[in-house]
Design an enzyme around this catalytic site. Sequence first.
Site, mmCIF file in Angstrom:
data_model
loop_
_atom_site.group_PDB
_atom_site.id
_atom_site.type_symbol
_atom_site.label_atom_id
_atom_site.label_comp_id
_atom_site.label_asym_id
_atom_site.label_seq_id
_atom_site.Cartn_x
_atom_site.Cartn_y
_atom_site.Cartn_z
ATOM 1 C CD1 TRP A 99 33.723 20.445 -2.583
ATOM 2 C CD2 TRP A 99 31.896 21.445 -3.387
ATOM 3 N NE1 TRP A 99 34.105 21.617 -3.175
ATOM 4 C CE2 TRP A 99 33.020 22.245 -3.675
ATOM 5 C CE3 TRP A 99 30.637 21.885 -3.800
ATOM 6 C CZ2 TRP A 99 32.928 23.467 -4.366
ATOM 7 C CZ3 TRP A 99 30.538 23.103 -4.485
ATOM 8 C CH2 TRP A 99 31.675 23.867 -4.760
ATOM 9 C CG ASP A 166 31.552 15.119 -5.836
ATOM 10 O OD1 ASP A 166 32.322 15.120 -6.817
ATOM 11 O OD2 ASP A 166 31.237 16.156 -5.215
ATOM 12 C CE LYS A 190 37.027 21.830 -8.541
ATOM 13 N NZ LYS A 190 35.990 21.207 -7.732
#
Length: 360
Positions: A99, A166, A190
Amino acid sequence: MKMHNFNAGPSILPREVIEDTAKAVLDFEGKGLSILEISHRAKYFQPVVDEAEALFKELLNIPDGYKVLFLGGGASLEFCMVPYNFLNKKAAYLNTGVWAKKAQKEAKAFGEVVEVASSADKVYNYLPKGYTIPADADYFHITTNNTIYGTELHEDPTSPVPMIADMSSDIFSRPIDVSKYICIYGGAQKNLAPAGVTFVIVKEDALGKVERAIPTMLDYRTHVEGGSMFNTPPVLPIYTALLNLRWIKKQGGVKEMQRRAEERANLLYNKLDNSKIFRPTVADKADRSYMNICFVLKDEYLDRKEELEKEFMAFATERGMVGIKGHRSVGGFRASCYNALPLESVQALVDCITEFEKKF
Ligand SMILES: *Cc1c(COP(=O)(O)O)cnc(C)c1O
């Protein structure tokens, strides 16, 4: 059979949050209409967004001057919106996983990107340390929890330039010093809400400093001015996020979420550190994620890897474990232990491993 939900994302939510979402789908707060069939501009939806933003600010202790946005597009769209809005000449990125790397790739279209450090050499199983952040960078981008590899920054780093993070997979799992950041973002699926909504915490006076023209929908100012209502926001996931934020507050806030996360993680890592057949993939205890706990077979079993992994998978599935297969890029197993996961589920996994070990 009781199911133990270790899914990495979309993932477990508190049961009462799901039940109250279901109620709102049938009848939104006694209005006689479903939340699915009201206008986002209806006078009774605005309070949902307002309260969700207020709870973000309260629970994360967000200072004045920041705005909380609820957008579409996922964390993946933020990978591009971040440099669009903040990168003038140079940005610094820490490469701690797929990511992080994807975020970095998007930034390259907008200016010079400095990768300050990378842990790609060891399949991202540690966090780089002792790197230098260029003092002339517009921002320093980090991924606080690396969902796939199971590493996590448990404290906000120190940086000579403003940070952007992030926080897709660890938001609301610990207190954060928001003042160190000009932007914090993440996909909600999440640890916060169902898939479909992206949260962005943005410092208002950090906007409007780049020289380029920004397309309307990709300009954070559009959504700051529009109060997340420039276009139709993801109404239902925002409502579920609100219910979950209320739940977090009722449980005792992010400090309590952090205590529970540590308790769950200690229980499972302790088992894995002393296991006959498994080992955690992240050796350095300081780098271990509380959210995503990755483990593989010990080296002496590698010759029977495929067979034993299949056997454990079937064994665990029979006992109600869900979502423990490791990400395809790492293999092995991953137990995601988000806020809503009860300690009993981790205990059930520990017991399951203990029982499986008896075969050896
Ligand atoms: C899941 C995840 C993403 C991708 O999120 P999308 O909402 O699917 O775009 C990005 N970063 C991290 C850390 C993640 O865990």
